[in-house]
Design an enzyme around this catalytic site. Structure first.
Site, mmCIF file in Angstrom:
data_model
loop_
_atom_site.group_PDB
_atom_site.id
_atom_site.type_symbol
_atom_site.label_atom_id
_atom_site.label_comp_id
_atom_site.label_asym_id
_atom_site.label_seq_id
_atom_site.Cartn_x
_atom_site.Cartn_y
_atom_site.Cartn_z
ATOM 1 C CG ASP A 68 -7.053 44.289 14.870
ATOM 2 O OD1 ASP A 68 -6.322 44.974 15.591
ATOM 3 O OD2 ASP A 68 -7.210 43.155 15.205
ATOM 4 C CD GLU A 72 -14.939 40.094 11.880
ATOM 5 O OE1 GLU A 72 -14.029 41.157 11.940
ATOM 6 O OE2 GLU A 72 -14.837 39.549 12.816
#
Length: 152
Positions: A31, A22
């Site tokens: 994102d 991540e």
């Protein structure tokens, strides 16, 4: 019952795995499919403009992994018989795709049928977001599968 007790080897393995994939961002960002995200991929309650310290991010990750583990365990027939590496890989995937998706996946179905190798192989199918294959997810799933198969 949790297998990722704070300070345990399995917990450290999962935290390292997830945080490595991540990455840490202390300011909210969007994102690849536009969802506001912060820290180590956290999306729940995130608004653009949010900021966290690295320590807050680590605490958030540990807390959320415990939540995802609880959800993941509910859909696994015998979660305590799954080898640690496979368990860590499945928890990493659950954190990334969501517990609901994990529970409906061929990973869970195969694990519940006792086919851990097949469940590990099924990780590779989860490399899309918003309907598009993402190279980062393809790489992540390959690494999770590699870990999952270790020791089987």
């Amino acid at each position: 019952m949790s297998r990722i007790k704070k300070g345990g080897a399995l917990a450290a393995s999962v935290v390292a795995l997830v945080s490595g994939f991540e990455g840490l961002r202390t300011y909210a960002y969007r994102d690849p499919v536009g969802i506001p995200t912060i820290c180590f991929g956290e999306t729940r309650g995130v608004k653009m403009g949010d900021h966290k310290t690295p320590a807050e991010c680590k605490d958030m990750l540990i807390s959320r992994l415990a939540e995802f583990e609880t959800g993941m365990r509910k859909c696994l027939a015998s979660p305590d018989t799954i080898p640690d590496n496979a368990y860590a890989a499945f928890l990493s995937a659950s954190y990334n795709i969501g517990t609901g998706a994990f529970c409906k996946s061929s990973m869970a179905r195969r694990a519940n049928a006792g086919d851990i190798r097949g469940a590990c192989d099924a990780l590779l199918a989860w490399d899309k977001a918003g309907g598009f294959r993402l190279p980062g997810l393809t790489k992540r799933r390959a690494k999770e599968r590699e870990l999952c198969l270790r020791g089987i």
